[in-house]
Motif scaffolding. Structure first.
Motif, mmCIF file in Angstrom:
data_model
loop_
_atom_site.group_PDB
_atom_site.id
_atom_site.type_symbol
_atom_site.label_atom_id
_atom_site.label_comp_id
_atom_site.label_asym_id
_atom_site.label_seq_id
_atom_site.Cartn_x
_atom_site.Cartn_y
_atom_site.Cartn_z
ATOM 1 N N ILE A 269 0.908 -1.141 0.032
ATOM 2 C CA ILE A 269 -0.029 -0.030 0.088
ATOM 3 C C ILE A 269 0.854 1.177 -0.137
ATOM 4 O O ILE A 269 0.696 2.195 -0.762
ATOM 5 N N VAL A 270 1.833 1.242 0.719
ATOM 6 C CA VAL A 270 2.971 2.435 0.888
ATOM 7 C C VAL A 270 3.304 2.710 -0.512
ATOM 8 O O VAL A 270 3.520 3.951 -0.895
ATOM 9 N N PHE A 271 3.757 1.647 -1.016
ATOM 10 C CA PHE A 271 4.453 1.524 -2.418
ATOM 11 C C PHE A 271 3.448 2.402 -3.525
ATOM 12 O O PHE A 271 3.772 3.339 -4.070
ATOM 13 N N PHE A 272 2.372 1.863 -3.391
ATOM 14 C CA PHE A 272 1.273 2.232 -4.449
ATOM 15 C C PHE A 272 0.386 3.656 -4.197
ATOM 16 O O PHE A 272 -0.083 4.011 -4.918
ATOM 17 N N SER A 273 0.948 3.996 -3.132
ATOM 18 C CA SER A 273 0.335 5.395 -2.429
ATOM 19 C C SER A 273 1.184 6.541 -3.344
ATOM 20 O O SER A 273 0.729 7.589 -3.553
ATOM 21 N N LEU B 67 -3.157 7.880 3.236
ATOM 22 C CA LEU B 67 -3.577 7.811 4.736
ATOM 23 C C LEU B 67 -2.735 6.906 5.382
ATOM 24 O O LEU B 67 -1.960 6.937 6.268
ATOM 25 N N THR B 68 -2.638 5.758 4.830
ATOM 26 C CA THR B 68 -2.122 4.533 5.390
ATOM 27 C C THR B 68 -0.451 4.840 5.580
ATOM 28 O O THR B 68 0.005 4.498 6.604
ATOM 29 N N THR B 69 -0.055 5.317 4.378
ATOM 30 C CA THR B 69 1.620 5.760 4.548
ATOM 31 C C THR B 69 1.530 6.969 5.640
ATOM 32 O O THR B 69 2.696 6.696 6.226
ATOM 33 N N ILE B 70 0.713 7.864 5.635
ATOM 34 C CA ILE B 70 0.930 8.837 6.789
ATOM 35 C C ILE B 70 0.996 8.390 8.123
ATOM 36 O O ILE B 70 1.818 8.434 8.878
#
Lengths: 307, 266
Positions: free
Chosen positions: B27-31, B242-245
């Motif tokens: 998810i972080v990657f695709f953000s 949001l996940t990355t943050i």
């Protein structure tokens, strides 16, 4: 000359606190929990016996005072009858138990070797390894469920990769399956299984293992005869911690499951918000308390008392 | 343990961690992906962060959630500590069994039952007395507090039962009033547990979507409720951001905690 040792009267703190003080300290949380936990449960019971009507609120009062000065209590058991007659609810119950049971079992299968390795690692790395298990848990619960939507959905990462490498010609239906729901539950609640297991495996006296080794016991037999039985309490604790939230789970089956994973949690939600049938939703909740929550908590209490 | 079996176990542990972390890292990657979908990488972009930070609904919900979490955690810490003192220190009082049962019961209650039962209570009270006029922040705070008391009590109880009571006794013998003993001796000693309980309660409130959906009124949409309704629609690049943050904040917090622990140990 030695002074004779005088026995000092041992005072227990808070005992000199007046009984009023005791009562006050106890009463504040007590009243809060009575009002916001016990009484709501009684409301659940009460509304489960009322009739559903089209009004606000959408149920009738079971207690009424008739003009002749009679107090009437009408208990309508049709909500419960509906639950027993309609196949939908029985299927929901079976689905919930099947999903919660198999997820708990998978958690145990994955969690046990992890916990075992963590517990057998050196004391220096153990806290770090344990922290690594909890860390994903501190991101939000919804985010962890979302991670699997992102991976499994038709326009998600796994299907994207497979399509790209030509392994499949059209997206696989990974989402909206019981498998996806189980995966989501295992992912969300795995730390609940690993941590109690870690504690109970760490507690096992290593001298027992050394003794078994010295007496020529093979590692596998040592594991089966000593480690496994002695970590049983951890297995139970972990299983309960996973099973309880899994059985009433709403969010995961709603987001990752399809129409065939209609669990009790989803049925309660739908009865309440979609069908506006508050008595049936309440009756279901009561059954969930009676047949799942109460037995498990009583059983746990019994084990605590026995231990 | 023989070498090969130890290697197998280590591999399993490694795979377990991979299972826990890879979904989040993906998810972080695709953000940072330009495209909306997560099937292919189309290029680096920060536009989803921009979109997230200009999403007023999301921002307002975040503020509401933090307020609810802070208030309910604070009330829960006070009530939970009192409950823990009552359970550990008071020998026997009428209704103690019911009390301990009430404190632990919310732990095993499914969220959906807790939410439904509290809503029924609020509706009935409103029907009878007219209060609360509309369900909102207040009702969510009450619901989250009730749930969190159980966790706070569990944490504080352990700490209260294990620490050395001779300090309290000494203070009492020297003439300190029980109230003073509690604030000068007991509270500082159990402070770490109280702080843990507060954090736990805070996190619990920030994480809850089911109970809040039942008891929240129209004016009190919490962040999890907003996220949940957007997840119903499937993949959302804003949620990726949001996940990355969130993970960034989390790793920041963890590294600070790790550094402080290492410093205090030296």
């Amino acid at each position: 000359m030695k002074r004779p040792f005088r026995k000092v009267r041992k005072r227990v703190p808070y005992d000199i606190l007046s009984r009023r003080g005791h009562a006050l300290i106890t009463a504040i949380p007590y009243i809060w929990l009575l009002v916001f936990f016990l009484i709501p449960c009684l409301f659940l019971l009460r509304i489960s016996f009322s009739d559903a009507i089209l009004a606000r609120p959408p149920y009738t009062d079971i207690v009424s005072i008739l003009p002749e000065g009679l107090l009437q209590i009408r208990l309508n058991i049709s909500s419960y009858l509906t639950l027993f007659r309609d196949e939908l609810y029985q299927r929901g119950l079976i689905t919930s138990f099947a999903i919660a049971g198999s997820s708990t079992f998978c958690c145990l299968l994955i969690g046990y070797p992890m916990a075992y390795t963590i517990a057998r690692s050196s004391e220096k790395v153990r806290p770090i390894l344990q922290l690594l298990v909890i860390l994903p848990f501190w991101t939000s619960f919804l985010i962890r469920v979302y991670a699997w939507i992102a991976l499994l959905s038709p326009t998600g990462v796994i299907n994207g990769l497979f399509l790209r490498f030509g392994l499949i010609s059209e997206p696989l239906a990974l989402m909206q399956t019981p498998f996806a729901v189980c995966l989501g539950i295992v992912y969300a609640y795995l730390p609940f299984m690993v941590l109690p297991l870690c504690v109970s495996i760490t507690r096992i006296d290593t001298e027992l293992l050394d003794a078994a080794h010295d007496l020529g016991c093979r590692p596998l037999k040592t594991f089966l005869a000593i480690t496994l039985p002695l970590s049983f309490s951890g297995m139970i604790a972990g299983s309960v911690l996973v099973f309880i939230p899994a059985i009433g789970e709403y969010v995961i089956p709603e987001l990752l499951g399809g129409s065939e994973t209609l669990t009790i949690g989803r049925i309660v939600w739908n009865e309440f918000f979609v069908n506006m049938s508050w008595p049936v939703a309440s009756a279901l909740a009561i059954l969930l308390i009676l047949f799942v929550v109460l037995p498990i908590s009583c059983w746990q209490r019994w084990r605590e008392v026995r231990a | 343990m023989t070498g090969s079996s130890s290697r197998t176990l280590k591999t399993i542990l490694f795979l377990g961690y991979a299972f826990l972390y890879i979904p989040l890292l993906v998810i972080v990657f695709f953000s940072f992906n330009k495209a909306r979908l997560m099937t292919t990488w189309t290029g680096f972009s920060l536009k989803w962060y921009q979109e997230l930070l200009s999403d007023t609904v999301m921002l307002r919900a975040t503020w509401t959630s933090f307020r609810i979490a802070a208030i309910s955690a604070t009330i829960a810490v006070v009530l939970g500590t009192l409950a823990a003192v009552a359970i550990v220190r008071f020998q026997r009082f009428r209704g103690k069994t019911l009390f301990t049962g009430l404190v632990t019961a919310p732990l095993v209650m499914p969220d959906i039952v807790t939410g439904l039962s509290l809503l029924l209570l609020f509706v009935a009270i409103q029907h009878l007395t007219g209060w609360p006029q509309s369900r909102g922040v207040m009702t969510v705070i009450i619901a989250h507090t009730t749930l969190a008391i159980a966790y706070v009590t569990a944490v504080v109880q352990v700490r209260l039962a294990e620490f050395d009571r001779s300090l309290e006794e000494a203070a009492l013998d020297l003439g300190a009033s029980p109230l003073k003993v509690f604030f000068v001796i007991t509270l500082p000693l159990i402070a770490p547990a109280v702080a843990t309980g507060w954090l736990f309660a805070f996190a619990l409130s920030l994480d809850d979507v089911v109970i809040a959906s039942f008891v929240a009124g129209p004016g009190a949409t919490t962040l999890p409720m907003v996220i949940f309704s957007s997840l119903r629609l499937g993949i959302s690049p804003e949620i990726n951001a949001l996940t990355t943050i969130l993970i960034l904040f989390l790793s920041f917090g963890v590294s600070i905690a790790a550094i402080t622990i290492r410093k205090t140990r030296r």
